[in-house]
Scaffold this active site. Structure first.
Site, mmCIF file in Angstrom:
data_model
loop_
_atom_site.group_PDB
_atom_site.id
_atom_site.type_symbol
_atom_site.label_atom_id
_atom_site.label_comp_id
_atom_site.label_asym_id
_atom_site.label_seq_id
_atom_site.Cartn_x
_atom_site.Cartn_y
_atom_site.Cartn_z
ATOM 1 N N CYS A 114 -0.183 4.219 1.585
ATOM 2 C CA CYS A 114 -0.438 3.936 4.044
ATOM 3 C C CYS A 114 1.737 3.738 3.914
ATOM 4 O O CYS A 114 1.342 4.201 5.380
ATOM 5 C CB CYS A 114 -0.514 2.490 4.329
ATOM 6 S SG CYS A 114 -2.441 1.598 3.598
ATOM 7 N N ASP A 115 2.618 3.057 3.331
ATOM 8 C CA ASP A 115 3.903 4.115 3.500
ATOM 9 C C ASP A 115 4.710 4.050 2.714
ATOM 10 O O ASP A 115 5.917 4.747 2.932
ATOM 11 C CB ASP A 115 4.061 2.239 3.122
ATOM 12 C CG ASP A 115 3.293 1.413 4.340
ATOM 13 O OD1 ASP A 115 3.216 1.423 6.129
ATOM 14 O OD2 ASP A 115 3.212 -0.112 3.882
ATOM 15 N N CYS A 170 0.715 -1.505 0.343
ATOM 16 C CA CYS A 170 -0.085 -0.005 -0.281
ATOM 17 C C CYS A 170 0.850 0.951 0.033
ATOM 18 O O CYS A 170 1.489 1.772 0.624
ATOM 19 C CB CYS A 170 -1.030 -0.235 0.894
ATOM 20 S SG CYS A 170 -1.735 1.662 1.820
#
Length: 317
Positions: A147-148, A144
């Site tokens: 997300c990261d 993701c």
């Protein structure tokens, strides 16, 4: 047979323990539905593989995925949710309004009956299937970018895949990373033409067709990868800060096949703007019905929706 209450028909059984499952539990409990939650084979879901969560509302400081999901569990327990660390392996869903659904678990086929079911089994990321991949998830390997990606700002990263998801990840990362290697197994892209055009226009994106990741370099964290280029049959090493695998997700719906309506990719079909499935009293929340967003916050919101939809359903009986 195992019963929480002998010969009892419950109001709410929740299958799954990610953000959608715990959110559904909290709301269902507050509605007085006495929810029972089955945590499943991976308690906490995919977020437990994330080292730092920085984009969830209400957390000005980052929190690691395991701690975040532990907080969700504690909050559900606070409202007296009954949590069973077991996995549902079979379901029999009723077609009747007000009918009873049965869920099976354990080797001895214990079961529970409930008028309401909330399916929150999520989805699983497709892995490349090479050594060190699973061990380094959250330590440089991710599924993701939103997300990261932030943790790789101004660094070199790679994305594996050739579909819409891979190109969307690539475009997002190209805005914050120094360089993005897009590694495509085939000699063409499957993504939409508009996404392809945008990626081709990015000067810091290097597209590598007919390329396969054969080895992951690094022990405690990702340091790089080895890439086999099929065209010239050579292997090259690329040093990286992050590797984003975007070769698809698999909804965890095997036990619901032939029991509930699924789309051609296996995701549960719900009524537009709701969590209502084609089975009376059965609702779906989170990644198991969401092919587009797959974020913790959207997952939690549909868990809330499922509990509200279930309460309305029970109230109408």
């Amino acid at each position: 047979m195992f019963f929480l209450k002998e010969n009892c028909i419950h109001n709410c059984i929740i299958i799954g323990s990610g953000p959608s499952g715990y959110s559904a539990a909290i709301y269902a409990a507050r509605y007085g539905l006495n929810p029972i939650l089955f945590s499943g084979p991976n308690p906490g879901g995919q977020l437990t593989y994330t080292n730092d969560i920085e984009n969830y509302l209400g957390f000005p400081e980052s929190i690691d995925g395991i701690s975040f999901m532990d907080n969700c569990k504690k909050q559900a327990l606070r409202f007296n949710t009954k949590i069973l660390n077991k996995t549902i392996n079979k379901v029999i869903l009723s077609n009747d309004i007000g009918g009873t659904h049965r869920v099976f678990f354990g080797k001895s086929q214990d079961y529970l009956d409930s008028i309401g079911i909330i399916i929150a089994t999520g989805s699983s990321s497709s892995f490349l299937g090479i050594k060190k991949e699973k061990e380094l998830v959250g330590l440089g390997i991710s599924f993701c970018a939103t997300c990261d990606g932030f943790f790789h700002k101004e660094k070199d990263v790679a994305v594996v895949g050739g579909g819409d998801s891979a190109l969307e990840e690539t475009l997002y990362l190209s805005k914050i990373c120094k360089k993005v290697y897009l590694l495509v197994r085939k000699n063409y892209l499957k993504a939409s033409k508009i996404l392809q055009k945008k990626v081709f226009e990015k000067k810091n994106v290097e597209i590598n067709f007919s390329s396969i990741v054969t080895e992951i370099i690094g022990n405690d964290f990702l340091e790089g990868i080895k890439i086999f280029e099929k065209k010239n049959k050579t292997i090259r090493t690329v040093l990286l800060s992050g590797l984003f695998v975007a070769i698809g997700h698999i909804p965890n719906t095997d036990i619901f096949k032939n029991q509930i309506n699924l789309d051609n990719k296996g995701y549960i079909i719900v009524k537009k703007g709701s969590t209502i499935t084609n089975k009376p009293g059965v609702f779906a929340a989170g990644d198991v019905m969401d092919i587009n967003y797959r974020q913790a916050i959207t997952s939690a919101s549909t868990g809330c929706m499922a509990a509200i939809d279930l309460d309305k359903y029970l109230s109408s009986l």
